[in-house]
Design a protein around this motif. Structure first.
Motif, mmCIF file in Angstrom:
data_model
loop_
_atom_site.group_PDB
_atom_site.id
_atom_site.type_symbol
_atom_site.label_atom_id
_atom_site.label_comp_id
_atom_site.label_asym_id
_atom_site.label_seq_id
_atom_site.Cartn_x
_atom_site.Cartn_y
_atom_site.Cartn_z
ATOM 1 N N LYS A 126 0.815 -1.216 0.000
ATOM 2 C CA LYS A 126 0.000 0.000 0.000
ATOM 3 C C LYS A 126 0.846 1.262 0.000
ATOM 4 O O LYS A 126 0.582 2.204 -0.739
ATOM 5 C CB LYS A 126 -0.909 0.026 1.234
ATOM 6 N N TYR A 127 1.855 1.329 0.868
ATOM 7 C CA TYR A 127 2.560 2.577 1.120
ATOM 8 C C TYR A 127 4.047 2.550 0.786
ATOM 9 O O TYR A 127 4.750 3.520 1.061
ATOM 10 C CB TYR A 127 2.416 2.958 2.599
ATOM 11 N N GLY A 128 4.540 1.473 0.208
ATOM 12 C CA GLY A 128 5.979 1.329 -0.029
ATOM 13 C C GLY A 128 6.564 2.431 -0.886
ATOM 14 O O GLY A 128 7.572 3.044 -0.540
ATOM 15 N N ASN A 129 5.946 2.706 -2.035
ATOM 16 C CA ASN A 129 6.480 3.732 -2.932
ATOM 17 C C ASN A 129 6.366 5.115 -2.309
ATOM 18 O O ASN A 129 7.264 5.949 -2.464
ATOM 19 C CB ASN A 129 5.749 3.701 -4.276
ATOM 20 N N GLY A 168 9.007 9.758 -0.045
ATOM 21 C CA GLY A 168 9.103 10.689 1.075
ATOM 22 C C GLY A 168 10.499 10.716 1.669
ATOM 23 O O GLY A 168 11.035 11.781 1.977
ATOM 24 N N GLY A 169 11.093 9.565 1.830
ATOM 25 C CA GLY A 169 12.455 9.487 2.345
ATOM 26 C C GLY A 169 13.454 10.148 1.408
ATOM 27 O O GLY A 169 14.370 10.842 1.853
ATOM 28 N N ALA A 170 13.269 9.942 0.106
ATOM 29 C CA ALA A 170 14.165 10.574 -0.867
ATOM 30 C C ALA A 170 14.018 12.094 -0.818
ATOM 31 O O ALA A 170 15.015 12.827 -0.918
ATOM 32 C CB ALA A 170 13.869 10.053 -2.270
ATOM 33 N N ALA A 229 16.249 17.294 0.735
ATOM 34 C CA ALA A 229 16.056 18.584 1.397
ATOM 35 C C ALA A 229 17.127 18.829 2.457
ATOM 36 O O ALA A 229 17.701 19.932 2.535
ATOM 37 C CB ALA A 229 14.669 18.643 2.024
ATOM 38 N N VAL A 230 17.416 17.833 3.256
ATOM 39 C CA VAL A 230 18.409 18.001 4.323
ATOM 40 C C VAL A 230 19.784 18.264 3.739
ATOM 41 O O VAL A 230 20.485 19.197 4.152
ATOM 42 C CB VAL A 230 18.418 16.766 5.253
ATOM 43 N N TRP A 231 20.216 17.471 2.779
ATOM 44 C CA TRP A 231 21.547 17.682 2.205
ATOM 45 C C TRP A 231 21.607 18.955 1.378
ATOM 46 O O TRP A 231 22.651 19.612 1.310
ATOM 47 C CB TRP A 231 21.990 16.474 1.391
#
Length: 79
Positions: free
Chosen positions: A36-39, A44-46, A51-53
């Motif tokens: 359901k939420y894998g992609n 989101g993680g990418a 954003a952080v880097w």
């Protein structure tokens, strides 16, 4: 009597395993969390990673070029 009982127990176990396999084969597929939420989680993680880097590279003010070329002038040679 013991060999017959042993065979019947083996048959019952085999029939139970076959029944479970058939029941699972006919069951409708239910998607789990990763289906359901894998992609969405991956994207989101990418986005957070980028954003952080991006912030680190542009706003923190770290000096990335540590080479002294162009900043250090040589002294005159003494003889």
């Amino acid at each position: 009597l013991y060999p017959t009982t042993k065979k019947s127990q083996c048959f019952e176990a085999t029939r139970g395993i076959q029944h479970t396999a058939v029941r699972q084969a006919h069951r409708k597929y239910e998607p789990n969390f990763h289906d359901k939420y894998g992609n969405l989680v991956l994207l989101g993680g990418a986005a957070v990673f980028t954003a952080v880097w991006g912030y680190v590279f542009t706003q923190v003010g770290m000096e990335w070029g540590l080479s002294p070329v162009g900043r250090v002038t040589p002294k005159e040679w003494r003889e």
